[in-house]
Design a protein around this motif. Structure first.
Motif, PDB file in Angstrom:
ATOM      1  N   MET A   1       0.832  -1.202   0.000  1.00 38.45           N
ATOM      2  CA  MET A   1       0.000   0.000   0.000  1.00 38.45           C
ATOM      3  C   MET A   1       0.867   1.254   0.000  1.00 38.45           C
ATOM      4  SD  MET A   1      -3.175  -0.904  -0.146  1.00 38.45           S
ATOM      5  CE  MET A   1      -4.076   0.556   0.341  1.00 38.45           C
ATOM      6  N   VAL A   2       1.945   1.222   0.784  1.00 38.08           N
ATOM      7  CA  VAL A   2       2.845   2.376   0.854  1.00 38.08           C
ATOM      8  C   VAL A   2       3.539   2.585  -0.481  1.00 38.08           C
ATOM      9  CG1 VAL A   2       4.921   3.297   1.949  1.00 38.08           C
ATOM     10  CG2 VAL A   2       3.171   2.200   3.350  1.00 38.08           C
ATOM     11  N   THR A  14      -1.582  14.606  -3.956  1.00 41.62           N
ATOM     12  CA  THR A  14      -1.472  14.749  -2.507  1.00 41.62           C
ATOM     13  C   THR A  14      -1.989  13.451  -1.889  1.00 41.62           C
ATOM     14  OG1 THR A  14      -1.816  17.133  -2.597  1.00 41.62           O
ATOM     15  CG2 THR A  14      -2.225  16.041  -0.483  1.00 41.62           C
ATOM     16  N   VAL A  15      -1.129  12.757  -1.155  1.00 48.95           N
ATOM     17  CA  VAL A  15      -1.482  11.436  -0.629  1.00 48.95           C
ATOM     18  C   VAL A  15      -1.497  11.471   0.894  1.00 48.95           C
ATOM     19  CG1 VAL A  15      -0.937   8.982  -0.611  1.00 48.95           C
ATOM     20  CG2 VAL A  15      -0.420  10.357  -2.646  1.00 48.95           C
ATOM     21  N   LEU A  16      -2.663  11.179   1.462  1.00 52.98           N
ATOM     22  CA  LEU A  16      -2.824  11.103   2.914  1.00 52.98           C
ATOM     23  C   LEU A  16      -2.935   9.636   3.308  1.00 52.98           C
ATOM     24  CD1 LEU A  16      -5.519  13.910   3.418  1.00 52.98           C
ATOM     25  CD2 LEU A  16      -3.031  14.128   3.430  1.00 52.98           C
ATOM     26  N   MET A  17      -2.159   9.228   4.307  1.00 49.54           N
ATOM     27  CA  MET A  17      -2.153   7.846   4.779  1.00 49.54           C
ATOM     28  C   MET A  17      -2.754   7.804   6.179  1.00 49.54           C
ATOM     29  SD  MET A  17      -0.524   6.299   2.245  1.00 49.54           S
ATOM     30  CE  MET A  17       0.086   4.746   2.896  1.00 49.54           C
ATOM     31  N   THR A  18      -3.818   7.042   6.352  1.00 53.49           N
ATOM     32  CA  THR A  18      -4.404   6.909   7.685  1.00 53.49           C
ATOM     33  C   THR A  18      -4.604   5.434   8.009  1.00 53.49           C
ATOM     34  OG1 THR A  18      -6.172   7.733   9.136  1.00 53.49           O
ATOM     35  CG2 THR A  18      -6.819   7.056   6.918  1.00 53.49           C
ATOM     36  N   GLY A  29       7.060  12.411   0.631  1.00 49.87           N
ATOM     37  CA  GLY A  29       5.919  12.686  -0.232  1.00 49.87           C
ATOM     38  C   GLY A  29       4.583  12.213   0.306  1.00 49.87           C
ATOM     39  N   LEU A  30       4.598  11.462   1.425  1.00 48.44           N
ATOM     40  CA  LEU A  30       3.353  10.956   2.004  1.00 48.44           C
ATOM     41  C   LEU A  30       3.073  11.662   3.321  1.00 48.44           C
ATOM     42  CD1 LEU A  30       3.820   7.096   1.461  1.00 48.44           C
ATOM     43  CD2 LEU A  30       2.883   8.798  -0.124  1.00 48.44           C
ATOM     44  N   GLN A  31       1.810  11.940   3.568  1.00 53.24           N
ATOM     45  CA  GLN A  31       1.400  12.572   4.822  1.00 53.24           C
ATOM     46  C   GLN A  31       0.651  11.538   5.662  1.00 53.24           C
ATOM     47  OE1 GLN A  31      -0.657  16.349   4.247  1.00 53.24           O
ATOM     48  NE2 GLN A  31       0.258  16.548   2.204  1.00 53.24           N
ATOM     49  N   PHE A  32       1.226  11.178   6.802  1.00 51.76           N
ATOM     50  CA  PHE A  32       0.586  10.214   7.692  1.00 51.76           C
ATOM     51  C   PHE A  32      -0.289  10.953   8.688  1.00 51.76           C
ATOM     52  CE2 PHE A  32       4.031   7.836   5.896  1.00 51.76           C
ATOM     53  CZ  PHE A  32       3.546   6.534   5.795  1.00 51.76           C
ATOM     54  N   VAL A  33      -1.587  10.653   8.665  1.00 54.39           N
ATOM     55  CA  VAL A  33      -2.573  11.336   9.491  1.00 54.39           C
ATOM     56  C   VAL A  33      -3.242  10.295  10.389  1.00 54.39           C
ATOM     57  CG1 VAL A  33      -4.628  12.792   9.497  1.00 54.39           C
ATOM     58  CG2 VAL A  33      -2.970  12.975   7.620  1.00 54.39           C
ATOM     59  N   ALA A  39      -8.462  12.833   7.438  1.00 56.80           N
ATOM     60  CA  ALA A  39      -7.858  12.340   6.198  1.00 56.80           C
ATOM     61  C   ALA A  39      -8.900  11.938   5.154  1.00 56.80           C
ATOM     62  CB  ALA A  39      -6.939  11.164   6.502  1.00 56.80           C
ATOM     63  N   ILE A  40      -9.809  11.048   5.528  1.00 53.48           N
ATOM     64  CA  ILE A  40     -10.722  10.456   4.541  1.00 53.48           C
ATOM     65  C   ILE A  40     -11.604  11.477   3.837  1.00 53.48           C
ATOM     66  CG2 ILE A  40     -12.632   8.823   4.225  1.00 53.48           C
ATOM     67  CD1 ILE A  40     -11.348   7.043   6.306  1.00 53.48           C
ATOM     68  N   PRO A  41     -12.225  12.453   4.540  1.00 54.67           N
ATOM     69  CA  PRO A  41     -13.112  13.383   3.829  1.00 54.67           C
ATOM     70  C   PRO A  41     -12.395  14.251   2.796  1.00 54.67           C
ATOM     71  CG  PRO A  41     -13.504  13.449   6.200  1.00 54.67           C
ATOM     72  CD  PRO A  41     -12.242  12.680   5.986  1.00 54.67           C
ATOM     73  N   LYS A  42     -11.075  14.338   2.877  1.00 58.96           N
ATOM     74  CA  LYS A  42     -10.315  15.185   1.949  1.00 58.96           C
ATOM     75  C   LYS A  42      -9.944  14.461   0.656  1.00 58.96           C
ATOM     76  CE  LYS A  42      -8.235  17.806   5.773  1.00 58.96           C
ATOM     77  NZ  LYS A  42      -6.963  18.188   6.445  1.00 58.96           N
ATOM     78  N   GLY A  43     -10.226  13.173   0.590  1.00 57.74           N
ATOM     79  CA  GLY A  43      -9.763  12.396  -0.562  1.00 57.74           C
ATOM     80  C   GLY A  43     -10.753  12.386  -1.713  1.00 57.74           C
ATOM     81  N   ASP A  44     -10.288  12.755  -2.900  1.00 60.00           N
ATOM     82  CA  ASP A  44     -11.096  12.554  -4.108  1.00 60.00           C
ATOM     83  C   ASP A  44     -11.217  11.061  -4.389  1.00 60.00           C
ATOM     84  OD1 ASP A  44     -11.557  15.273  -4.826  1.00 60.00           O
ATOM     85  OD2 ASP A  44      -9.485  15.412  -5.495  1.00 60.00           O
TER      86      ASP A  44
END
Length: 259
Positions: A1-2, A14-18, A29-33, A39-44
């Motif tokens: 996944m990473v 822009t990649v958010l990892m939760t 380059g990855l943002q761990f939240v 995190a989730i509501p911001k994802g297209d």
């Protein structure tokens, strides 16, 4: 996944990892939240694991400090344009299963390579010239037989269908039915099972000589001699598995206009 996430970050996403609280590595380059709601509501696009759940309404998130409820994930993702998951049961205008046929075939190839490596490590001699019994002739069985033959193995494939027997012989292997398994395992230098149904009785298992590796890729054999080998792509070659996942996701994103 990473690895898949890094592929998208390198392309400017822009990649958010939760759900990775226990991951413990910094990745450029990855943002761990840690908070799902941040995190989730911001994802297209919201990308879930493979498989997306181990069951019980829980997200498959082994690096999370606590269990994540699927209903929470789907509620927070209600504005996402695309929600993708491995073996995702629902398919509509927003939900997509990325574990499609091309990905299955690529994963089967990696699985076959890993299984042969495991068998070779457990055998006393070389794979070249050894007798390998492959049980089942689906995606993984086909790649196992082909790769083993390329390494110089004498390959026998056990399959149920006569049409498979014809193809097995055309490919240069020896074909048998499941009714011949008892004799075949007694002569094998290694055995690889790809059949999810129970075809190995206790009587058949007892015929496997001591020291002959029995690699179970389908999780269907019960016994002490079994080497359990599930999820091999991610364990054996996580970077390759991540690239395969990214390719599958890109196919979905292109169809849906995100790429």
């Amino acid at each position: 996944m990473v690895t898949a996430a890094k592929c998208f970050a390198e392309e400017g996403f822009t990649v958010l990892m939760t759900g990775f609280d226990k991951y413990g590595k910094g990745e450029t380059g990855l943002q761990f939240v840690h908070q799902l709601q941040q995190a989730i509501p911001k994802g297209d696009a919201v990308i879930l694991p493979l498989p997306y759940t181990p069951g019980g309404g829980i997200l498959n998130a082994p690096y999370s400090e606590k269990q994540i409820l699927l209903e929470t994930v789907f509620r927070l993702a209600d504005r996402a344009k695309v929600i993708c998951g491995g073996m995702l049961p629902m398919e509509d205008e927003r939900y997509f299963d990325y574990y499609d046929e091309p990905m299955m075939l690529r994963n089967a190839d990696v699985t076959a390579e890993a299984a042969l490596l495991m068998a070779g490590e457990k055998m006393e001699g070389c794979l070249g010239g050894a007798s390998l019994l492959v049980v089942g002739y689906g995606r993984i069985g086909k790649r196992l037989a082909a790769k083993a033959r390329a390494l110089g193995c004498n390959v026998t494939v056990a399959a149920r269908k006569e049409s498979d027997h014809a193809l097995i012989r055309i490919c240069g292997h020896h074909a048998i039915g499941f009714d011949k398994l008892e004799e075949a395992v007694s002569k094998a230098g290694a055995v690889c099972n790809t059949v999810p149904a129970e075809v190995f009785s206790e009587r058949i298992l007892q015929k496997i000589p001591e020291g002959v590796p029995l690699i179970d890729l389908a999780g269907s054999i019960v016994g002490e001699k079994v080497i359990r080998a599930s999820g091999l792509p991610g364990k054996y070659a996580p970077e390759t598995a991540g690239l395969i996942l990214a390719e599958s996701l890109k196919r979905i994103f292109k169809r849906e206009g995100l790429l």
